[in-house]
Write an enzyme that holds these catalytic residues in place. Structure first.
Site, PDB file in Angstrom:
ATOM      1  N   LYS A 173      54.325 118.197  10.544  1.00 50.17           N
ATOM      2  CA  LYS A 173      55.361 117.563   9.993  1.00 50.17           C
ATOM      3  C   LYS A 173      54.615 116.295   9.371  1.00 50.17           C
ATOM      4  CE  LYS A 173      58.031 114.102  10.949  1.00 50.17           C
ATOM      5  NZ  LYS A 173      58.400 113.437   9.732  1.00 50.17           N
ATOM      6  N   GLU A 248      48.435 109.165  20.499  1.00 53.17           N
ATOM      7  CA  GLU A 248      47.513 108.201  19.751  1.00 53.17           C
ATOM      8  C   GLU A 248      48.437 107.218  19.583  1.00 53.17           C
ATOM      9  OE1 GLU A 248      45.605 105.667  18.560  1.00 53.17           O
ATOM     10  OE2 GLU A 248      45.445 107.176  16.699  1.00 53.17           O
ATOM     11  N   CYS A 282      45.827 101.158  13.612  1.00 49.51           N
ATOM     12  CA  CYS A 282      46.108 100.925  15.068  1.00 49.51           C
ATOM     13  C   CYS A 282      44.952 100.221  15.558  1.00 49.51           C
ATOM     14  CB  CYS A 282      46.400 102.348  15.736  1.00 49.51           C
ATOM     15  SG  CYS A 282      45.098 103.636  15.354  1.00 49.51           S
ATOM     16  N   GLU A 383      52.329  94.822  19.060  1.00 51.07           N
ATOM     17  CA  GLU A 383      51.590  95.353  17.815  1.00 51.07           C
ATOM     18  C   GLU A 383      52.476  95.006  16.798  1.00 51.07           C
ATOM     19  OE1 GLU A 383      51.479  99.611  16.988  1.00 51.07           O
ATOM     20  OE2 GLU A 383      49.327  99.268  16.678  1.00 51.07           O
TER      21      GLU A 383
HETATM   22  C1  UN1 Z   1      44.287 104.482  12.952  1.00 53.79           C
HETATM   23  O1  UN1 Z   1      44.564 103.540  12.278  1.00 53.79           O
HETATM   24  O2  UN1 Z   1      45.372 105.344  13.359  1.00 53.79           O
HETATM   25  O3  UN1 Z   1      38.671 103.342  13.268  1.00 53.79           O
HETATM   26  C2  UN1 Z   1      43.032 105.163  12.765  1.00 53.79           C
HETATM   27  C3  UN1 Z   1      39.293 103.188  12.250  1.00 53.79           C
HETATM   28  C4  UN1 Z   1      39.764 104.280  11.314  1.00 53.79           C
HETATM   29  C5  UN1 Z   1      40.918 105.085  12.124  1.00 53.79           C
HETATM   30  C6  UN1 Z   1      41.906 104.392  12.257  1.00 53.79           C
HETATM   31  N1  UN1 Z   1      38.457 105.040  11.265  1.00 53.79           N
HETATM   32  O4  UN1 Z   1      39.931 102.282  11.931  1.00 53.79           O
END
Ligand code: UN1
Length: 492
Positions: A173, A248, A282, A383
């Site tokens: 999706k 995640e 993230c 966040e």
């Molecule tokens: C994300 O923001 O979900 O380490 C992944 C990092 C990238 C991946 C981020 N290689 O910032």
């Protein structure tokens, strides 16, 4: 206006609902294309195609499945520039970073392709004579892959490549903000020779498309990257059905700068960690934990860099920060700025939408820095997923580590120090899945595990060899060649 389709059982087809949603360029609000709003019937069709394809795909030897991924990696290299431009168009990140997004998918393709000739289990002695013991891996079935918009090529690759290499089939999706990247990615898989039904793509919203997919009886595993709130709901649903679920989720990542740090390096890393992808990672640095003795000097240099950041559309040369992905995100970030002010933090710069020049129609937001932040404030705990960084001041390493840990998240973290003892102490005591020493909180590499403690996930790790623990069942195999009944724990 270009209209796009779902991809089910090897065919590009319309959704049964007959409805479409608009895909918007966040830098200009121009419409990129129209994508199908899929409903439960489309999900059902995709899941049954995936279930049917599983029977033969699982039988193909893993090295052969790997060969298809090598082809996908080669096509990703050929189309790197084109795909990078599509990423910038759809979600706004600057072109240099969009190229990195595609590169992460290329690296993952080759890494997973090679795994086709490994997919190791373990062999180990048995406690009994004339008996051997080992493990082998088996695929799980139909995987629902639900991805975010912030890495619209890399994150689908993190999930789909190991899933199919392991012999599973997929219903993907797309994120509603980046359906075109998803379609281009799936086209590459189609051209690489992934058979019909092995990867199916459905576009649509979380409620209309995502929920029926999660709850579908033929889906065996869910892999989701996104907010902690949505992850919790998915986990609750999987708790009832006992489907395997890999999550995640969010982060509230801190960069610690000690009094002995290489200051120019720590400043560069903080600017990159906090403001790359406009803070929409993230892994973004959303807290700067500064030792009191270097705070003043650090901030002087930090602001020289922050004030030099060029905001603009991602395709323009020399631009450092593109727009936020959509209006809802911009409102949410502005809401956090207000919360910071209401709770008594000191706004040092930014805090507003950016509307100068050709940015007037996009969802741009200024790089924003708060000082005087205390751990109980919302901007220190939640966040934000935008270009906002909170400064917390500390007196010692112990206080820095305790402050870093004072959050419900535990994804990424960083410490700047030239003292090896302090570095190892941080590695041991920070409760995070990823720890950088003398580098920023962003920039994970695909061949190492990626994931976090606490509310950043549910204990799984993507990437590296760890990802194959998500996508395989482990079978433990005992082979007794003694010709007698040997009873473990009894016949010693
Ligand atoms: C994300 O923001 O979900 O380490 C992944 C990092 C990238 C991946 C981020 N290689 O910032």
């Amino acid at each position: 206006m270009a209209k796009y389709l779902n991809y089910i059982n090897g065919k590009w087809i319309s959704a049964s609902t007959g409805r479409f949603f608009n895909d918007i360029n966040p830098a200009t609000q121009e419409i990129v294309g129209e994508f199908p709003s899929s409903g439960p019937d489309d999900v059902d069709e995709a899941a049954s195609a995936a279930k049917k394809a599983f029977a033969s795909w699982r039988k193909m030897p893993a090295p052969k499945r790997g060969e298809i991924l090598y082809k996908a990696g080669k096509l990703l290299i050929e189309r790197k520039e084109e795909l990078a431009k599509t990423i910038t168009l759809e979600m706004g990140k600057v072109l240099t970073e969009a190229r990195g997004d595609v590169q992460e998918a290329i690296d993952t393709a080759f890494y997973c392709a090679g795994e086709g000739r490994r997919l190791f289990g373990i062999t180990t002695p048995s406690e009994l004579a004339n008996k051997s013991a080992m493990t082998v891996r088996a695929p799980i079935g139909v995987c629902a892959v639900i991805t975010p918009w912030n890495f619209p090529v890399a994150i689908p690759s993190w999930k789909i490549f190991p899933a199919i290499l392991s012999g599973n089939t997929v219903v993907f999706k797309s994120a509603s903000d980046t359906p075109l990247c998803a379609a281009e990615f799936v086209k590459i898989l189609e051209e690489s020779g992934v058979p019909a039904g092995v990867v199916n793509l459905v576009h649509g919203s979380g409620s209309e498309t995502g929920n029926p997919l999660i709850e579908h009886k033929d889906v065996n595993l869910i892999s989701f990257t996104g907010s902690t709130e949505v992850g919790r709901n998915i986990a609750a649903s999987c708790g009832k059905s006992l489907k395997r679920v890999s999550l995640e989720l969010g982060g509230k990542n801190a960069q610690i700068v000690m009094d002995d740090a290489d200051m120019p390096l720590a400043v560069k890393a903080a600017v990159w960690g906090a403001f790359a992808t406009s803070g929409q990672r993230c892994t973004a640095t959303s807290r700067l934990i500064l030792h009191k003795d270097i705070k003043k000097g650090f901030l002087r240099k930090f602001f020289e860099s922050v004030f030099g950041l060029k905001i603009g559309t991602g395709l323009e040369k020399g631009v450092d920060m593109g727009p936020l992905v959509n209006e809802a995100r911009r409102k949410s970030v502005a809401g956090y700025v207000q919360a910071g002010l209401d709770e008594g933090a000191e706004l040092l710069c930014g805090g507003k939408s950016y509307t100068k020049g050709n940015c007037k129609n996009g969802f741009f937001f200024e790089p924003t820095v708060f000082d005087g932040v205390t751990p109980e404030m919302r901007i220190a705990r939640e966040e934000i997923f935008g270009p906002v960084v909170s400064i917390l001041t500390v007196n010692s390493l112990d206080e820095a580590i305790a402050t870093a840990n004072n959050t419900s998240y535990g994804l990424s973290s960083s410490i700047f120090t030239t003292n090896i003892n302090k570095a190892f102490s941080a590695i041991e005591n920070i409760d995070c899945g990823i720890i950088y020493v003398n580098s920023s909180t962003i920039g994970a590499e695909n061949h190492l595990p990626f994931g976090g403690y606490k509310n950043s996930g549910n204990g799984h790790r993507e990437a590296g060899t760890a990802v194959f623990d998500i996508y395989t069942e482990i079978k433990t195999v005992y082979i007794d060649y003694s010709g007698a009944l040997q009873r473990a724990q009894i016949d010693l």
